[in-house]
Design a protein around this motif. Structure first.
Motif, PDB file in Angstrom:
ATOM      1  N   ALA A  60       0.822  -1.205   0.000  1.00 42.04           N
ATOM      2  CA  ALA A  60       0.000   0.000   0.000  1.00 42.04           C
ATOM      3  C   ALA A  60       0.861   1.262   0.000  1.00 42.04           C
ATOM      4  CB  ALA A  60      -0.935  -0.018   1.208  1.00 42.04           C
ATOM      5  N   LEU A  61       1.958   1.248   0.741  1.00 39.65           N
ATOM      6  CA  LEU A  61       2.878   2.389   0.741  1.00 39.65           C
ATOM      7  C   LEU A  61       3.473   2.608  -0.643  1.00 39.65           C
ATOM      8  CD1 LEU A  61       4.736   1.767   4.132  1.00 39.65           C
ATOM      9  CD2 LEU A  61       3.075   3.575   3.661  1.00 39.65           C
ATOM     10  N   ARG A  62       3.829   1.525  -1.291  1.00 45.11           N
ATOM     11  CA  ARG A  62       4.370   1.636  -2.657  1.00 45.11           C
ATOM     12  C   ARG A  62       3.305   2.164  -3.607  1.00 45.11           C
ATOM     13  NH1 ARG A  62       9.331  -0.665  -3.109  1.00 45.11           N
ATOM     14  NH2 ARG A  62       9.976  -2.129  -1.472  1.00 45.11           N
ATOM     15  N   ALA A  63       2.069   1.697  -3.440  1.00 46.01           N
ATOM     16  CA  ALA A  63       0.985   2.172  -4.301  1.00 46.01           C
ATOM     17  C   ALA A  63       0.741   3.666  -4.104  1.00 46.01           C
ATOM     18  CB  ALA A  63      -0.285   1.375  -4.012  1.00 46.01           C
ATOM     19  N   TRP A  64       1.053   4.160  -2.898  1.00 40.43           N
ATOM     20  CA  TRP A  64       0.912   5.591  -2.613  1.00 40.43           C
ATOM     21  C   TRP A  64       2.014   6.407  -3.300  1.00 40.43           C
ATOM     22  CZ3 TRP A  64      -3.193   7.771  -0.216  1.00 40.43           C
ATOM     23  CH2 TRP A  64      -3.090   9.118   0.150  1.00 40.43           C
ATOM     24  N   GLY A  65       3.016   5.730  -3.841  1.00 40.73           N
ATOM     25  CA  GLY A  65       4.119   6.402  -4.520  1.00 40.73           C
ATOM     26  C   GLY A  65       5.400   6.461  -3.734  1.00 40.73           C
ATOM     27  N   LEU A  66       5.431   5.809  -2.567  1.00 40.83           N
ATOM     28  CA  LEU A  66       6.638   5.789  -1.753  1.00 40.83           C
ATOM     29  C   LEU A  66       7.537   4.638  -2.162  1.00 40.83           C
ATOM     30  CD1 LEU A  66       4.975   6.497   1.717  1.00 40.83           C
ATOM     31  CD2 LEU A  66       6.058   8.141   0.182  1.00 40.83           C
TER      32      LEU A  66
END
Length: 471
Positions: free
Chosen positions: A418-424
């Motif tokens: 989810a953090l990666r999906a947020w762009g992180l």
């Protein structure tokens, strides 16, 4: 299973994670330790002076905690600001504990404070600690005279680093650019000034004594200035001096030890005669001086105007009506840290902390289950590193009390995804290990031991080169 995010990987964050996975009230707790930086350890890495190897070795015990099988480190993850909002983070985890520290320094609030050549000690510490947010051009150290305002351990650290030679610091992990600037330093006079007396100074005796052991510096104190402190007049210094007003507070044990050290230096004339008796730099310890203005010449700092103070009989000071100017081309303020608001969380602007009850965040005075604080953002910038243990345990106890309300609240089956999906782009533990290897290689290439990488691009490149890292 209870999934908890701990925001901040300094001592308070790591001790919070440790308390969560070692308690036995909730059998299965998984912890993600998030940090805005790609490197863990917070102020232990970026605040402890490079010549304090014993304190820096605390990283070894923090490492052991972060390598626990139920703890995951995720660097390069900003919460608030340009990163993930706290409210969204609260949807990914059952509970979030904020251990973000006190991120800014206190201002002097005097005319001239914004002049070039006037900086916070935080900026100076970040520079010699290789913090990636430190100004790229750093400090040229062309000043002949430096004034450090403050008499706490940070002020002592700054004065000591300024007084050391580059050769003394070469075996440490100080960044190469800072080492070069220190090698070319023009500093000869270092004035450390506090508005109150020696018995009220905040430095520890161990830190104070280190100043007299510097091989190329001497320490000078003025016995007449010290004698203004009522506690200084009593050789035993166990109770207020006979001349003290009835309501004067007795000195603490630490204050008594500090006064004894200063009394010895005053009797000797100075401390630390330097190599071969020829000191390169002089550290002046000054007391009962309150800064009222930073002086200007040619658009830069040229000195500090101080008001002379005297004890007021109640543990404070009052102005004596006289002034003293100390020339300086660099002024570093070290008068304390202060917490800053985190978007989405309540904040007490007077205390510089998040309102809480035993670590549980309060919104309009009402507990907010799932949101917690520990460390300086909870209690203010007080205590030593070890103080964070009990602070973290109290917060974790509050979190565990709320556990029946929290379990199963997280909406994301995989918070990292989810953090990666947020762009992180989180830097995971093997990415951090890759940074460590790169810093060791950098040191060897420079004929030194490990040398810190001082910039974001270098850190993230190193993280990517050998592990799962951000970009």
């Amino acid at each position: 299973m209870l999934r908890v995010a701990v925001v901040g990987s300094g001592p308070s964050g790591v001790y919070t994670a440790q308390a969560l996975v070692t308690q036995d009230r909730v059998p299965d707790v998984r912890v993600h330790v998030l940090d805005r930086l790609p490197c863990p350890y917070g102020l232990v890495r970026y605040g402890v002076a490079p010549d304090h190897e014993k304190i820096k070795s605390l990283q070894n015990s923090l490492r052991t905690v972060l390598e626990h099988e139920r703890i995951t480190f995720l660097g390069n993850v900003e919460v608030g600001g340009g990163g993930i909002p706290p409210e969204r983070l609260g949807e990914l985890y059952d509970a979030v504990v904020y251990c973000v520290g006190a991120a800014t320094d206190r201002a002097l609030a005097v005319p001239g404070e914004d002049l070039p050549g006037s900086c916070s000690a935080t900026e100076f510490v970040s520079w010699y600690s290789a913090h990636p947010d430190a100004a790229a051009d750093g400090f040229a150290l062309r000043a002949r005279s430096v004034v450090v305002i403050g008499v706490g351990n940070v002020a002592v650290d700054v004065a000591r680093i300024l007084a050391r030679s580059a050769q003394e610091l070469r075996p440490t992990d100080v960044p190469h650019g800072a080492l070069g600037a220190l090698a070319g330093s023009s500093v000869h006079e270092i004035h450390m000034a506090g508005r109150r007396g020696p018995s009220q100074a905040r430095f520890t005796t161990k830190e104070l004594r280190e100043l007299s052991g510097l091989p190329q510096a001497r320490v000078v104190v003025d016995e007449a200035e010290l004698a203004r402190d009522p506690a200084y007049a009593d050789p035993s210094a166990r109770v207020p001096a006979p001349s003290s007003p009835p309501n004067a507070p007795p000195p603490t044990a630490a204050a008594r030890r500090n006064v004894e050290v200063l009394r010895g230096w005053a009797a000797a004339g100075d401390a630390g005669a330097g190599t071969g008796g020829h000191p390169v730099r002089t550290i002046h310890l000054r007391f009962f001086l309150r800064p009222v203005e930073l002086l200007e010449r040619h658009g830069r700092v040229a000195g500090v105007r101080f008001a002379r103070t005297v004890p007021d009989g109640s543990g404070g000071v009052r102005d004596a009506g006289t002034y003293e100017d100390i020339p300086a081309q660099l002024v570093l303020r070290a008068i304390g840290y202060r917490g800053i608001p985190l978007p989405g969380l309540p904040f007490d602007p007077v205390r510089g902390t998040v309102p809480h009850l035993a670590g549980g965040v309060l919104r309009d005075g009402v507990p907010s289950p799932g949101e917690y604080v520990a460390g300086w953002i909870k209690r203010g910038p007080t205590g030593v590193i070890g103080s964070n243990r009990s602070c973290a345990k109290e917060t974790v106890a509050s979190l565990l009390d709320d556990a029946p309300l929290l379990a199963g609240r997280a909406s994301a089956p995989d918070p990292v995804a989810a953090l990666r999906a947020w762009g992180l782009r989180p830097v995971e533990w093997d990415g951090w290990l890759s940074i460590e290897r790169a810093e060791t290689a950098l040191g060897r290439s420079l004929g030194r031991e490990r040398v810190k990488i001082p910039d974001w691009a270098g850190l993230l490149s190193a993280a990517r080169s050998g592990g799962r890292g951000g970009g």
